[in-house]
Structure formats: C-alpha cells, structure tokens
Design a protein around this motif. Structure first.
Motif, PDB file in Angstrom:
ATOM      1  N   PHE A  35     -13.452  -6.512  -7.191  1.00  0.00           N
ATOM      2  CA  PHE A  35     -14.234  -6.803  -5.805  1.00  0.00           C
ATOM      3  C   PHE A  35     -15.449  -7.299  -6.440  1.00  0.00           C
ATOM      4  CE2 PHE A  35     -11.105  -3.166  -4.934  1.00  0.00           C
ATOM      5  CZ  PHE A  35     -10.149  -3.957  -4.410  1.00  0.00           C
TER       6      PHE A  35
ATOM      7  N   VAL B  37      -9.645   5.239  -0.911  1.00  0.00           N
ATOM      8  CA  VAL B  37      -8.635   5.048   0.286  1.00  0.00           C
ATOM      9  C   VAL B  37      -7.866   6.171   0.453  1.00  0.00           C
ATOM     10  CG1 VAL B  37      -6.507   3.488   0.614  1.00  0.00           C
ATOM     11  CG2 VAL B  37      -8.379   2.471  -0.396  1.00  0.00           C
TER      12      VAL B  37
ATOM     13  N   ASP C 155       0.877  -1.126   0.201  1.00  0.00           N
ATOM     14  CA  ASP C 155       0.043  -0.054  -0.039  1.00  0.00           C
ATOM     15  C   ASP C 155       0.584   1.086  -0.205  1.00  0.00           C
ATOM     16  OD1 ASP C 155       0.260  -1.319   2.680  1.00  0.00           O
ATOM     17  OD2 ASP C 155      -0.493   0.631   3.340  1.00  0.00           O
TER      18      ASP C 155
ATOM     19  N   ALA D 193      -5.362  -7.194  -4.449  1.00  0.00           N
ATOM     20  CA  ALA D 193      -5.687  -6.012  -5.091  1.00  0.00           C
ATOM     21  C   ALA D 193      -5.909  -4.691  -4.293  1.00  0.00           C
ATOM     22  CB  ALA D 193      -6.892  -6.092  -6.369  1.00  0.00           C
ATOM     23  N   SER D 194      -6.758  -4.967  -3.242  1.00  0.00           N
ATOM     24  CA  SER D 194      -6.854  -3.959  -2.356  1.00  0.00           C
ATOM     25  C   SER D 194      -5.786  -3.300  -1.773  1.00  0.00           C
ATOM     26  CB  SER D 194      -7.951  -4.437  -1.075  1.00  0.00           C
ATOM     27  OG  SER D 194      -7.917  -3.583  -0.219  1.00  0.00           O
ATOM     28  N   LEU D 195      -4.692  -4.181  -1.310  1.00  0.00           N
ATOM     29  CA  LEU D 195      -3.509  -3.722  -0.682  1.00  0.00           C
ATOM     30  C   LEU D 195      -2.633  -2.830  -1.690  1.00  0.00           C
ATOM     31  CD1 LEU D 195      -2.325  -7.011   1.069  1.00  0.00           C
ATOM     32  CD2 LEU D 195      -3.403  -5.010   2.132  1.00  0.00           C
ATOM     33  N   THR D 196      -2.663  -3.492  -3.003  1.00  0.00           N
ATOM     34  CA  THR D 196      -1.923  -2.594  -3.991  1.00  0.00           C
ATOM     35  C   THR D 196      -2.676  -1.340  -4.420  1.00  0.00           C
ATOM     36  OG1 THR D 196      -2.888  -3.779  -6.022  1.00  0.00           O
ATOM     37  CG2 THR D 196      -0.896  -4.747  -5.181  1.00  0.00           C
ATOM     38  N   LEU D 197      -3.738  -1.264  -4.210  1.00  0.00           N
ATOM     39  CA  LEU D 197      -4.433   0.030  -4.456  1.00  0.00           C
ATOM     40  C   LEU D 197      -4.059   0.932  -3.277  1.00  0.00           C
ATOM     41  CD1 LEU D 197      -7.750  -1.382  -5.851  1.00  0.00           C
ATOM     42  CD2 LEU D 197      -5.987   0.017  -7.209  1.00  0.00           C
ATOM     43  N   GLY D 198      -3.621   0.660  -2.320  1.00  0.00           N
ATOM     44  CA  GLY D 198      -2.977   1.660  -1.131  1.00  0.00           C
ATOM     45  C   GLY D 198      -3.788   1.240   0.103  1.00  0.00           C
ATOM     46  N   ALA D 199      -4.810   0.380   0.111  1.00  0.00           N
ATOM     47  CA  ALA D 199      -5.656   0.068   1.345  1.00  0.00           C
ATOM     48  C   ALA D 199      -4.430  -0.540   2.465  1.00  0.00           C
ATOM     49  CB  ALA D 199      -6.746  -0.757   1.055  1.00  0.00           C
ATOM     50  N   SER D 200      -4.912  -0.311   3.658  1.00  0.00           N
ATOM     51  CA  SER D 200      -4.333  -0.913   4.892  1.00  0.00           C
ATOM     52  C   SER D 200      -4.940  -2.225   5.106  1.00  0.00           C
ATOM     53  CB  SER D 200      -4.175  -0.213   5.892  1.00  0.00           C
ATOM     54  OG  SER D 200      -5.677   0.032   6.277  1.00  0.00           O
TER      55      SER D 200
ATOM     56  N   PHE E  51      -4.196  -8.073 -12.153  1.00  0.00           N
ATOM     57  CA  PHE E  51      -4.225  -9.650 -11.789  1.00  0.00           C
ATOM     58  C   PHE E  51      -4.615 -10.421 -13.109  1.00  0.00           C
ATOM     59  CE2 PHE E  51      -4.009  -7.585  -7.805  1.00  0.00           C
ATOM     60  CZ  PHE E  51      -3.202  -8.145  -7.280  1.00  0.00           C
TER      61      PHE E  51
ATOM     62  N   THR F 295      -8.857  -3.089   4.162  1.00  0.00           N
ATOM     63  CA  THR F 295      -9.117  -4.134   3.354  1.00  0.00           C
ATOM     64  C   THR F 295     -10.049  -5.150   4.160  1.00  0.00           C
ATOM     65  OG1 THR F 295      -6.897  -3.973   2.345  1.00  0.00           O
ATOM     66  CG2 THR F 295      -8.059  -6.108   2.128  1.00  0.00           C
TER      67      THR F 295
END
Lengths: 386, 262
Positions: free
Chosen positions: A88, A103, A74, B163-170, A82, B174
């Motif tokens: 999602f 975010v 992050d 995907a969530s992590l790579t989008l900047g989410a902690s 991917f 997530t």
C-alpha cells in the motif's frame, strides 16, 4: 497425509478463451508446492482461483478440508504475495504489515509485537517507518512476505514474487523464504516460470501447460523423468527424438528417428524398454552429456550409434561448451570440449543406453543411473543455492 | 534562417492568443475605479449574490462528492451491462448547452409536470429557489468530479486492492482505507473543478431559478443583470471577484495535477 489444498475439475475461460481445463491438483499440508510453466499456461489463474480473486466457471476449491469454492478472498484465510509486491503506497512498512491485523481488530500492543516479530524475521525491522517508494526491490519483497505471514494464513500463495529482483537479491530472499516456510510449516504455493527456482524451493513441482497439469513430481524426479515432450523441453531437455521401433531383440531395439524436418531416415540402436512393445511412436531424450562428437577421421567404439552432422553453433553455457549439430534437417545439442569449431563436420556418437523414453517412469535402476546434464544441474543448484 | 522565421511566426500567433485572453481581463480592471469597486463590495445586492453563489456552490461540491464518487467507483472498477451508456451520460452535461439543461430541468421540475406537481405536493418547491440553483449547478458540474475521481480510481494498481481483500478486508473496508486515500488527489482535483464550474454557472441556473435579487441572484446572474441595466460598476466588481476565484482555483488545480504527476 492431510490435504492442504484440493482443486477439483477447475475450469475457467475468459471471453471464450479457455485458461484452465478441468484442472485437478492436490497439495499436501505444509508442502512447498511450485507451479511451473510458461506464460499463459494458467499458473496465475490457478493461484487466483485458490485465492478467490478469480471465480472458477466450474469445479471446487478446498483449503484444509474446508470447501471455499464460493467464499470471497477475505474469508479464505490466505496470504498472498504478488509479483509487483502490491504494497500500500500510502502506508509505512509497519502499517502495511499491520493492515491485516487491524482488519481483524487485534489489540494495539499485540499488533506491535507481531509486526515487529515478522519484520525482524524477514530482516527489515529497521525499515519499518519507511514508505514503499523508499525501499529497494528486495526490501519490498520482504515487506510483502511479512504482510502475508503476519496474519498466520492457512495457505501462502506467491505469484512470481522474485521476477523483478536481481540475481544476488533473489538468492538471499529465496534462501530466507525457504527457511521461513520450513520453520512455520505453512502450505505454500509458488508460481514461477524459472526452473531453477522450482528446483531450489519446491517439495513438489506441478508443470502447467494450456490450463492442465502435465506432471506433478519432486523436482529431481521431474527433471530426471519428464512424462511428456512439453515437460522435457520446459525443464531444459534439448534432444528429443521421435522414434518408431523397427526391430526389437532381447536387450536392444532398432528404431527410426522421425522428427519433423529430418531429410533422410536415420536408424539407431537403443536399449529395449517395455514401452517399445506397447506403442508405435515413442519420444526418447538424450542428455547432451551422453553425446560425444568425433571428427570424421577419428576412430570410435563399434557399439556406439553414429550419425553424420555439422556443427552449426557453439555456445558457452557457463559450465562448458555446447555444440548444436545439424544432422540433416534437425539439430542435436552436445556437450563438447572447446576445440571443436563451427562448420566442422563431425560424427554424433552415443551409446544405445543413452536415449531413454519420456514416460515419467524410472528408465534406469538407481545403480545404473549416470550423472547427466540434468542430474548435474539439479545437484549443482541444490549445492550452490542452498 | 527558416527555422528562426518559423519560431517567430509561432511566437506571434501565441502573442495573439495571449492578447485574446488577457486584454478582456485587463479591460475589467480598467472599467471602474478602485474606490467604486470597494463601494460595490459594500452593496447588499452584491454581497447577497456572493453569499448565494458560495453557499450553493459549496453544497453542490458536497452533493457531487456523495453522488459522484460511487458512480466513479462503478465506472472505474466494475464491468456491467450499460456501462457505456452510464459513461456517456456522465459526459453529456459537459457537451450539452447549459440553456438546454436549464430548460430540461425547468420542464421536469416545473408545476406543469407530474414530477414537479408531486414534489410541490410534498412541500418541495425547486423552481425559483436556492434548491433549484443547486440542482442546476449540480447537473452541469458533477461530471468534472466523476471523471477526475474515475481516473484516480483507475490508476490504482489492481493488485493493491486484491492484496487488501486477501488480507481479510471487506470491499467497504478496502474502499475506505485503500481506494479513497489513494484516489485523494484526483478527488480533490474533481472538487476544485466542480466548484469552479458551479460558481461560473449561468445558463441553467437562470432558467431554473430566475434572477430574483436577494433570493436566487448568483454572482453570474448579478453580472448579467447589472450589465444589462447599465450598472457597470456593480457588474465589474462581481466579475473581478469571480475572476480572482477562478484564477485561484486554477492555480490550486494545477499544483494538484503537478503533485499527482510527481
């Protein structure tokens, strides 16, 4: 040239199995870089290490001159697409794309503006209210691309994103991807095992094998001048002769073919290359277009090499016919006209300058370069694809 | 012909099974008159048992959520030393006889143990109280929530989390925005199972909390007490109510499972 991504001495093992071995890779700012290689070669792990999704055992990762080796994903300012899209499932296309912006606590109207801009850029603005399960494979891929791009990442990482698409969708998504990347100028690393994709998309291509980079070149250089047997075979070169020099003259050398399985020693005359004087064992390749098949009773030019063989298989590769000829324990591929038949005895003929060494260097001067199988393939794909 | 005989035999065996389940339940309905049942539902003792059971079991569901979801997340998402042991501990209360669980809790929390004395010195008295009921019910029912939530977490595509992590989410963001919503159905199912198990709990509860009317007498304890003292009508009324609860919860559970499968 400013560096986009630098991997230094990266190693990674899983349960004692080494996946990456002291891997070094430098990718220029704004470059479209393709990681090409077979399954298990370490491509996805390399990408995962760049993203911070996999922690390397040793070595460092820099993005835009910033050491990110110990940063979580992050904090790396990356976009990741991917293989399975990884949208999602409980969010609409709009909310999927807006996720990274939310975010970052970007204001609502700015989110709407940016999301709509990128959705129209990847041509799925009309699908913004749909959920992922209502989208086609191509639409999912576009949504995943928009989601990765909307956060304006420093680098864009893509893990075999088109492997699940049909040929037509793949072509259109590929063209759009290339033009968007050129327009935005984001440093992109694209993993694939498809050499056609590598040719069409990459500014440079790295071939990975057993956790190491075997060769980094522009696509045409890679396909014309593979450095190793592995790269040659992987980019589609079928005929590799393992030879040792017997006699070396001013302009020519006589070499003996030593491929595994060859039942009788075969000597051929080849153009003299400096490498013959340095090494005792050399790999030469011959493109199938440089091989002529002659019937046993046919005349042939005296300066050609000729080896007796038997056609064991004939295939139609879409652009013509390819014969696989057994020359006594090993096979050679030759482009043929359609009138040769399976089980026919033939002479395999080729000029002394047809074989050239696998050394990664230009084996012929540009004016001497001939159109061969690979050249034709690269040109055809570049013309048809782009 | 042979095939027909086999089908007939299997159907007959299935019929025996149906009788085994349905006949006792029908017996409950025929044990007393409708008027008597209504009278029993007006009885303060029965009403108190229902209230205590509902109150304690609902608190148990909330506590199970707070304790169980982190454990389920840990088991589903992380690799660590002792994971197998933790996994076995989750399964243990399901396999352990409730009376054994009750006895263990009684020894731990009773005034004779150091831990029990320490709690009592702090003003916390768990034995023969509603708090004791809650502890006993939680002990036997929390595995159902953990197992269901764990399965739900495990079924989430790992790349969606990445995907969530790579989008900047902690990791917490997530968890909150991706994992919990995607595991929702599994967690609901776990809540229903936990509630059903807590409502039906008898052995551990009676050991830890006793059978004090208007204080620790839950529905299951009331059924037992009334049946043993010959108050069959009161016992039947509570039993029928529990049966309706169980049947309804089972229907909800099954529709949830169908929803997940779809």
């Amino acid at each position: 040239m400013e560096m986009g991504i630098v991997l230094k001495e990266i190693s990674k093992s899983y349960d004692g199995l080494t996946v990456l071995k002291n891997l070094n890779l430098e990718i220029n700012q704004g470059e479209f870089h393709v990681l090409l290689g077979p399954s298990g070669g370490g491509k996805t792990t390399t990408l995962s290490v760049m993203a911070g999704l996999t922690e390397q055992d040793s070595g460092s990762v820099s993005i835009g001159g910033r050491d990110v080796s110990n940063l979580s994903p992050d904090k790396r300012r990356i976009g990741f697409v991917f293989q399975d899209h990884a949208l999602f499932p409980h969010l609409t296309v709009f909310d999927n794309v807006a996720y990274g912006l939310r975010v970052r606590r970007i204001k609502g109207h700015e989110i709407t503006r940016k999301v709509e801009y990128y959705l129209s850029k990847v041509s799925i603005a009309k699908e913004k209210s749909k959920f992922p399960h209502q989208l086609s494979g191509g639409q999912k891929q576009r949504a995943a691309l928009a989601r990765a791009l909307v956060i304006e990442p420093e680098i864009l990482l893509m893990d075999e994103p088109m492997s699940s698409l049909d040929a037509m969708t793949k072509e259109s998504v590929r063209d759009e991807l290339k033009s968007i990347q050129q327009e935005i100028g984001v440093t992109t690393v694209y993993v694939t095992h498809d050499q056609n994709e590598a040719i069409l998309l990459g500014d440079r291509v790295s071939v990975l094998n057993n956790g190491r980079v075997e060769q980094i070149e522009s696509p045409s250089e890679l396909f014309h001048h593979p450095k190793t047997e592995f790269v040659a075979r992987f980019v589609g070169i079928k005929n590799i002769l393992k030879v040792s020099p017997i006699r070396i003259n001013n302009h020519e050398a006589t070499v003996q073919i030593n491929n595994d399985g060859l039942e009788h020693p075969v000597s051929i005359r080849v153009k003299k290359y400096p490498v013959f004087e340095k090494r005792k064992s050399i790999d030469l390749c011959i493109h199938p277009e440089r091989i002529m098949l002659k019937r046993e009773d046919e005349t042939y030019a005296g300066d050609l090499n000729r080896i007796r063989g038997k056609i064991v298989k004939r295939t139609n590769n879409g652009n013509g016919f390819m014969a696989i000829v057994d020359i006594g324990g090993m096979t050679l591929h030759a482009s043929i006209s359609s009138d040769f038949k399976v089980h026919e005895n033939v002479w395999v003929c080729f000029a002394p300058d047809a074989p050239h060494p696998l050394c990664g260097k230009k084996c012929r001067e540009p004016e001497q370069q001939r159109k061969c199988f690979v050249t034709t393939q690269v040109d055809r794909l570049k013309t048809e694809g782009c | 012909m042979k095939s027909l005989s086999f089908d007939l035999a299997v159907s007959l065996i299935a019929g025996i099974f149906v009788c085994l389940i349905v006949l006792p339940m029908l017996a409950l309905f025929t044990a007393t008159s409708f008027g008597e049942l209504i009278n029993q539902f007006r009885s303060p003792l029965v009403l108190s048992a229902i209230a205590i059971s509902l109150e304690t079991s609902l608190i148990v569901v909330l506590l199970a959520l707070c304790l169980g979801i982190p454990v389920a997340y840990l088991l589903a998402m992380k690799s660590f030393k002792g994971k197998e042991i933790l996994d076995t501990l989750v399964d243990l209360p399901i396999c352990m006889p409730p009376l054994v669980a009750g006895l263990a809790l009684l020894i731990l929390l009773g005034g004779n143990s150091k831990f029990g004395s320490m709690l009592r010195n702090c003003g916390i008295d768990l034995i023969f109280s509603k708090k004791g009921i809650i502890i006993a019910q939680l002990f036997v029912s929390i595995p159902f929530l953990i197992k269901s939530a764990r399965n739900a977490f495990e079924s989430i595509n790992k790349n969606v989390i990445n995907a969530s992590l790579t989008l900047g989410a902690s990791k917490f963001y997530t968890f909150k925005t991706i994992l919990l919503p995607l595991a929702r159905n599994g967690i609901y199912t776990g809540m229903i199972m936990t509630w059903a198990r807590a409502l039906g709990e008898f052995g551990a509860t009676s050991m830890v909390a006793g059978c004090i009317p208007f204080k620790t007498e839950t529905m299951t304890v009331a059924i037992y007490q009334n049946a043993m003292s010959g108050e069959l009508a009161a016992s039947t009324a509570v039993a029928l109510l529990l049966l309706v609860f169980s049947f309804t919860l089972l229907l909800i559970f099954k529709s949830r499972v169908r929803g997940q499968a779809g």
